[in-house]
Write an enzyme that holds these catalytic residues in place. Structure first.
Site: not given
Length: 103
Positions: A27, A30
């Site tokens: 991600c 993230c």
């Protein structure tokens, strides 16, 4: 940040003051916030911060409506206090504002 090891641990940690961050290695959003998360852990010492790998714990994600990452759930004494769920990129400031409601 503690990393979730099992579904049983998730159930146990919900009984405390816990912030669950749903994330994944792949991600990019993230990764952007990851370096700043320790600052939030320091700012909110009454909460345990737990990283939940979305791919490893997909059943927990489904049960909690986690459709995008990063997403956050806040628990106290087994009760869900709030959620910050969505697939959009979240800034550390937005996460801080979300968490400040629960101190």
């Amino acid at each position: 940040m503690l990393k979730l090891e099992s579904e049983q641990q998730f159930e146990e940690l919900k009984q405390d003051n816990t912030v669950f961050e749903f994330t994944a290695d792949w991600c990019p959003d993230c990764k952007v916030i990851e370096p700043e998360l320790p600052q939030l852990e320091e700012k909110y010492p009454s909460f345990k911060f737990v990283s939940v790998d979305r791919d490893q714990f997909i059943d927990i994600c489904i049960e909690n409506g986690i459709m995008g990452i990063p997403s956050f759930l806040v628990y106290r004494n087994g009760e869900l206090l709030g959620s910050y769920i969505g697939k959009e990129r979240k800034s550390i400031e937005q996460i801080d504002t979300f968490l400040s409601q629960y101190i």
